[in-house]
Design a protein around this motif. Structure first.
Motif, PDB file in Angstrom:
ATOM      1  N   PRO B 162      12.317  -0.711  11.946  1.00 17.07           N
ATOM      2  CA  PRO B 162      12.749  -0.222  10.628  1.00 17.07           C
ATOM      3  C   PRO B 162      11.894  -0.764   9.482  1.00 17.07           C
ATOM      4  O   PRO B 162      11.529  -0.016   8.571  1.00 17.07           O
ATOM      5  N   THR B 163      11.543  -2.048   9.508  1.00 11.07           N
ATOM      6  CA  THR B 163      10.720  -2.592   8.415  1.00 11.07           C
ATOM      7  C   THR B 163       9.329  -1.973   8.440  1.00 11.07           C
ATOM      8  O   THR B 163       8.753  -1.652   7.398  1.00 11.07           O
ATOM      9  N   GLU B 164       8.771  -1.795   9.613  1.00  5.84           N
ATOM     10  CA  GLU B 164       7.453  -1.152   9.700  1.00  5.84           C
ATOM     11  C   GLU B 164       7.508   0.270   9.123  1.00  5.84           C
ATOM     12  O   GLU B 164       6.595   0.700   8.418  1.00  5.84           O
ATOM     13  N   ILE B 165       8.585   0.979   9.418  1.00  3.49           N
ATOM     14  CA  ILE B 165       8.715   2.352   8.896  1.00  3.49           C
ATOM     15  C   ILE B 165       8.843   2.323   7.371  1.00  3.49           C
ATOM     16  O   ILE B 165       8.237   3.138   6.669  1.00  3.49           O
ATOM     17  N   THR B 166       9.598   1.348   6.861  1.00  2.11           N
ATOM     18  CA  THR B 166       9.681   1.191   5.405  1.00  2.11           C
ATOM     19  C   THR B 166       8.294   1.003   4.805  1.00  2.11           C
ATOM     20  O   THR B 166       7.941   1.623   3.799  1.00  2.11           O
ATOM     21  N   TYR B 167       7.478   0.165   5.429  1.00  2.41           N
ATOM     22  CA  TYR B 167       6.129  -0.094   4.910  1.00  2.41           C
ATOM     23  C   TYR B 167       5.267   1.172   4.974  1.00  2.41           C
ATOM     24  O   TYR B 167       4.500   1.463   4.062  1.00  2.41           O
ATOM     25  N   MET B 168       5.399   1.918   6.070  1.00  5.27           N
ATOM     26  CA  MET B 168       4.594   3.139   6.183  1.00  5.27           C
ATOM     27  C   MET B 168       5.047   4.180   5.156  1.00  5.27           C
ATOM     28  O   MET B 168       4.221   4.924   4.626  1.00  5.27           O
ATOM     29  N   ARG B 169       6.334   4.214   4.857  1.00  6.19           N
ATOM     30  CA  ARG B 169       6.799   5.160   3.837  1.00  6.19           C
ATOM     31  C   ARG B 169       6.299   4.745   2.449  1.00  6.19           C
ATOM     32  O   ARG B 169       5.992   5.594   1.610  1.00  6.19           O
ATOM     33  N   ARG B 170       6.199   3.440   2.204  1.00  2.00           N
ATOM     34  CA  ARG B 170       5.594   3.002   0.938  1.00  2.00           C
ATOM     35  C   ARG B 170       4.133   3.435   0.865  1.00  2.00           C
ATOM     36  O   ARG B 170       3.641   3.880  -0.162  1.00  2.00           O
ATOM     37  N   ALA B 171       3.453   3.294   1.994  1.00  4.63           N
ATOM     38  CA  ALA B 171       2.053   3.730   2.057  1.00  4.63           C
ATOM     39  C   ALA B 171       1.951   5.242   1.829  1.00  4.63           C
ATOM     40  O   ALA B 171       1.002   5.726   1.195  1.00  4.63           O
ATOM     41  N   ALA B 172       2.935   5.968   2.327  1.00  2.00           N
ATOM     42  CA  ALA B 172       2.935   7.435   2.155  1.00  2.00           C
ATOM     43  C   ALA B 172       3.059   7.798   0.675  1.00  2.00           C
ATOM     44  O   ALA B 172       2.404   8.729   0.187  1.00  2.00           O
ATOM     45  N   GLY B 209       6.110   0.871  -7.599  1.00  5.45           N
ATOM     46  CA  GLY B 209       6.247  -0.575  -7.729  1.00  5.45           C
ATOM     47  C   GLY B 209       5.710  -1.350  -6.537  1.00  5.45           C
ATOM     48  O   GLY B 209       5.797  -2.574  -6.509  1.00  5.45           O
ATOM     49  N   HIS B 210       5.158  -0.672  -5.534  1.00  6.59           N
ATOM     50  CA  HIS B 210       4.600  -1.360  -4.365  1.00  6.59           C
ATOM     51  C   HIS B 210       3.085  -1.340  -4.436  1.00  6.59           C
ATOM     52  O   HIS B 210       2.489  -0.285  -4.640  1.00  6.59           O
ATOM     53  N   TRP B 211       2.474  -2.494  -4.241  1.00  5.49           N
ATOM     54  CA  TRP B 211       1.024  -2.641  -4.376  1.00  5.49           C
ATOM     55  C   TRP B 211       0.275  -2.006  -3.221  1.00  5.49           C
ATOM     56  O   TRP B 211       0.813  -1.847  -2.129  1.00  5.49           O
ATOM     57  N   GLY B 212      -0.970  -1.665  -3.476  1.00  3.75           N
ATOM     58  CA  GLY B 212      -1.795  -1.052  -2.444  1.00  3.75           C
ATOM     59  C   GLY B 212      -2.743  -2.048  -1.814  1.00  3.75           C
ATOM     60  O   GLY B 212      -3.396  -2.828  -2.499  1.00  3.75           O
ATOM     61  N   ASP B 213      -2.807  -2.023  -0.502  1.00  3.39           N
ATOM     62  CA  ASP B 213      -3.718  -2.853   0.275  1.00  3.39           C
ATOM     63  C   ASP B 213      -4.995  -2.033   0.537  1.00  3.39           C
ATOM     64  O   ASP B 213      -5.061  -0.849   0.201  1.00  3.39           O
ATOM     65  N   TYR B 214      -6.013  -2.677   1.120  1.00  4.73           N
ATOM     66  CA  TYR B 214      -7.250  -1.927   1.393  1.00  4.73           C
ATOM     67  C   TYR B 214      -7.108  -1.091   2.654  1.00  4.73           C
ATOM     68  O   TYR B 214      -6.481  -1.518   3.611  1.00  4.73           O
ATOM     69  N   PRO B 215      -7.694   0.115   2.641  1.00  3.02           N
ATOM     70  CA  PRO B 215      -7.640   0.942   3.852  1.00  3.02           C
ATOM     71  C   PRO B 215      -8.667   0.481   4.885  1.00  3.02           C
ATOM     72  O   PRO B 215      -9.701  -0.084   4.532  1.00  3.02           O
ATOM     73  N   SER B 216      -8.369   0.736   6.145  1.00  3.85           N
ATOM     74  CA  SER B 216      -9.284   0.349   7.223  1.00  3.85           C
ATOM     75  C   SER B 216     -10.493   1.263   7.326  1.00  3.85           C
ATOM     76  O   SER B 216     -11.432   0.963   8.067  1.00  3.85           O
ATOM     77  N   GLY B 251      -3.061   5.783   2.104  1.00  5.87           N
ATOM     78  CA  GLY B 251      -2.334   4.779   1.358  1.00  5.87           C
ATOM     79  C   GLY B 251      -2.033   3.635   2.317  1.00  5.87           C
ATOM     80  O   GLY B 251      -1.821   3.868   3.516  1.00  5.87           O
ATOM     81  N   VAL B 252      -2.030   2.410   1.787  1.00 13.26           N
ATOM     82  CA  VAL B 252      -1.832   1.253   2.663  1.00 13.26           C
ATOM     83  C   VAL B 252      -0.900   0.260   1.972  1.00 13.26           C
ATOM     84  O   VAL B 252      -1.109  -0.095   0.801  1.00 13.26           O
ATOM     85  N   TYR B 253       0.118  -0.163   2.684  1.00 13.98           N
ATOM     86  CA  TYR B 253       0.995  -1.221   2.195  1.00 13.98           C
ATOM     87  C   TYR B 253       1.050  -2.328   3.237  1.00 13.98           C
ATOM     88  O   TYR B 253       1.450  -2.086   4.378  1.00 13.98           O
ATOM     89  N   ARG B 254       0.606  -3.503   2.872  1.00 16.78           N
ATOM     90  CA  ARG B 254       0.594  -4.673   3.760  1.00 16.78           C
ATOM     91  C   ARG B 254       0.029  -4.321   5.139  1.00 16.78           C
ATOM     92  O   ARG B 254       0.641  -4.601   6.163  1.00 16.78           O
ATOM     93  N   ARG B 255      -1.123  -3.715   5.141  1.00  8.11           N
ATOM     94  CA  ARG B 255      -1.903  -3.315   6.326  1.00  8.11           C
ATOM     95  C   ARG B 255      -1.320  -2.105   7.078  1.00  8.11           C
ATOM     96  O   ARG B 255      -1.903  -1.690   8.082  1.00  8.11           O
TER      97      ARG B 255
END
Lengths: 392, 392
Positions: B162-172, B209-216, B251-255
């Motif tokens: 669930p937390t990983e999905i939350t992060y991917m939705r932020r990245a989306a 409100g969620h910061w962007g990380d660098y893309p791979s 989009g990337v959130y915390r990798r």
């Protein structure tokens, strides 16, 4: 269709000749080049395709051969100087498929060229030339003799041509502007990622009418205690008064890098930081005085470390490395390092990142320079003020 | 000092247990994990240090062990969940030094742990686990038995928490905003690099409100004939009326990545592009209808290719791959691919980049989606309009 090559064909031909001479010295008949920077330097190839297996072959005669994934062969057509008959693509089912390995296809190509029984040089410790790639190739070519040719091409790149130097100076203009952006924009309360967004924006827009390419390392920008570690990136923690942040960044023009770090202090730096700054600057001056043709790379490191130790600081890691053309994950060229026992003779046109970082117990200071060896000494390619960047 | 971990300790412990179960199945007593994404997933480690040799060891018992360059051990202290006694750094003279290899130090650590005679699993085809690293390790540990454990950890990552999905939705949310930036800013005459600067700026600032990380992978943004090749990056050529440009970005959130591509057409698209668009959209719909728990990955690919072929187009490369946590050079997870003969069973919580790109003879179209398998089917994590982006 002529690709928009960064160099004249004659420069590529000269590089090929230099590489063949080094192959002869190493008794290598066929060189398999898998370092993306070496591939680009030899052929012009430029694309973000190094996440799949690919290579450039330098055989005993003829132009280089580009080999890679079928869809990337189209990218090779758009970017390399050789004719399309020297471009070979493999089938897509080889991609990330545990049932088979792309090196089986490369082995077939080597056989078809009549080189299966040669002495073949491999870049054994290069990123992207994996253990599985090696074993697959060795198994498929039982008649070959294998030679570790790691760094063979990298060393040919150590002394830069006039056009390469022009590109690195363009990159230097870009990194100067990135540091100016930091001084302009940084302020207490600003989210770190918002500042990194500005830095990156400046870097890609470029400077003096020259566009910015992507750096081989993203901005490293740790603050406070995080800056005791050299390779952390960023998050959204706000910049704080009384805290140091170092920015290890590079300007990039057509894959040529000018890396330069500066340390920003918001507010009045404590005397501890001023002492560290003073030590780094004196040690840099001592190192630069040794940076001249005929001296050795370790001469710079020894002078630097001597001065640093006299001022009460120590650094147990190398203080620099060769730079130029590169692809992720490293903007170093992986030839010489500035450290004791590295006995590379300095020559005009060599370029390195003089990297006198100090990581302290509660923070870090980086004040670094992209340096070129001239006919008589050395100079930084940048004019960024050489000091702590202090913003009250 | 507690690192600012992206996940609860219990989640890391669960991952360790899953990995140990897979190790037992593969009869592996010690796993040497060198994929930076696997290292981060198992320990929290986050830093741009994968340009030197490093690894996480999973032994038969106890927490993971982090091993790497001495200066990066400090970064490990700032980022991993384990106690500092499980962090080991090697001396700096091992770095990029042809005289010796860091794997000699790792071998000594493995001996000291009493694991030198074990069955040891290696990620044989992982970036950064080079041929030289393999040979050095094998030579230093003659009593070990070696097992190819490539992908072992990657497969444990296939179903997201669930937390990983939350992060991917932020990245989306972030990649949606990046595509909105393209529509807002792009115009004929704009230098490509200036547009990429805006896209990157948006990506790092983030969204909601969620910061962007660098893309791979950096933005891939070829125009016109360059878009016949999938992996070219950018230069300063101005955008032109009558030309298509595709933007393969994430989009990337915390990798955690949400990759999504769209194709921009400046002016009125010719009917050829509209036909290609229509074919891609119909084929995507056909593929999405097969994306549900219990079906196989190849079911999606076969439905996609069937629809595409009926409409007169062909694609001979895979049309998707698993996504999630990643580091350069690839934002894929390197487990399943969407292609014929890939028989991975789909389960809720799996995520993939549905990548139905068409590279035509004079250009390319990419209209792609980051997809999650739900309890009953699948959905794109993004709401970006699924069509050509046309700006008159």
């Amino acid at each position: 269709m002529t690709p928009n090559l960064p160099f004249e064909t004659s420069e590529y031909e000269g590089r090929l000749a230099k590489t063949r001479a080094a192959m002869a010295t190493a008794d290598v008949a066929l060189l398999v080049v898998s370092d993306p920077a070496n591939m680009a330097w030899l052929t012009g190839y430029d694309g973000w395709s190094f996440y799949v297996h690919q290579a450039v072959l330098i055989g005993p005669t003829g132009p280089p051969i580009w080999w890679g994934r079928g869809m990337d062969a189209l990218g090779a057509r758009r970017t390399v100087y050789m004719g399309h008959e020297h471009i070979f693509g493999y089938e897509d089912t080889f991609v990330q498929n545990p049932e088979k390995h792309p090196m089986e296809d490369l082995a077939a190509l080597i056989k078809a060229q009549g080189w299966a029984g040669s002495r073949i040089g491999l870049e054994m410790d290069n990123y992207y030339f994996t253990a599985a790639a090696y074993l697959s190739l060795v198994q498929a070519l039982p008649d070959a003799t294998w030679v570790n040719a790691n760094g063979l091409v990298n060393w040919q790149r150590a002394i830069k041509s006039p056009t390469e130097i022009t590109y690195m100076r363009r990159a230097a203009r870009i990194v100067e502007k990135m540091h100016a952006t930091i001084m302009e924009r940084a302020e207490p309360g600003m989210r770190k990622n918002d500042l990194v967004a500005e830095i990156t924006h400046t870097g890609i827009k470029g400077a003096d009418g020259h566009w910015g390419d992507y750096p081989s390392i993203v901005p490293l920008a740790p603050s406070g205690a995080d800056a005791t570690a050299p390779h952390l990136t960023w998050d959204d923690r706000p910049l704080q008064k009384g805290e140091a942040t170092f920015f290890e960044i590079a300007g990039v023009y057509r894959r040529y890098h000018a890396p330069q770090s500066r340390t920003l202090f918001l507010g009045e730096p404590p005397s501890k930081y001023r002492r560290a700054e003073n030590a780094v600057l004196e040690a840099v001056a001592a190192g630069m005085a040794q940076a001249k043709p005929g001296n050795l790379t370790e001469d710079i490191a020894n002078a630097f470390n001597g001065a640093l130790n006299r001022l009460g600081f120590e650094k147990d890691s190398r203080c620099g490395y060769s730079i130029g053309l590169s692809y992720p994950p490293d903007w170093g060229e992986r030839t010489f390092s500035l450290r004791r026992d590295d006995k590379t003779v300095l020559e005009p046109g060599m370029t390195f990142h003089f990297m006198p970082a100090l990581w302290l117990d509660d923070g870090g200071i980086e004040i670094t320079e992209p340096v070129i060896i001239t006919e008589t000494g050395a100079q930084s390619m940048c004019t960024t003020p050489r000091s702590l960047l202090v913003k009250a």
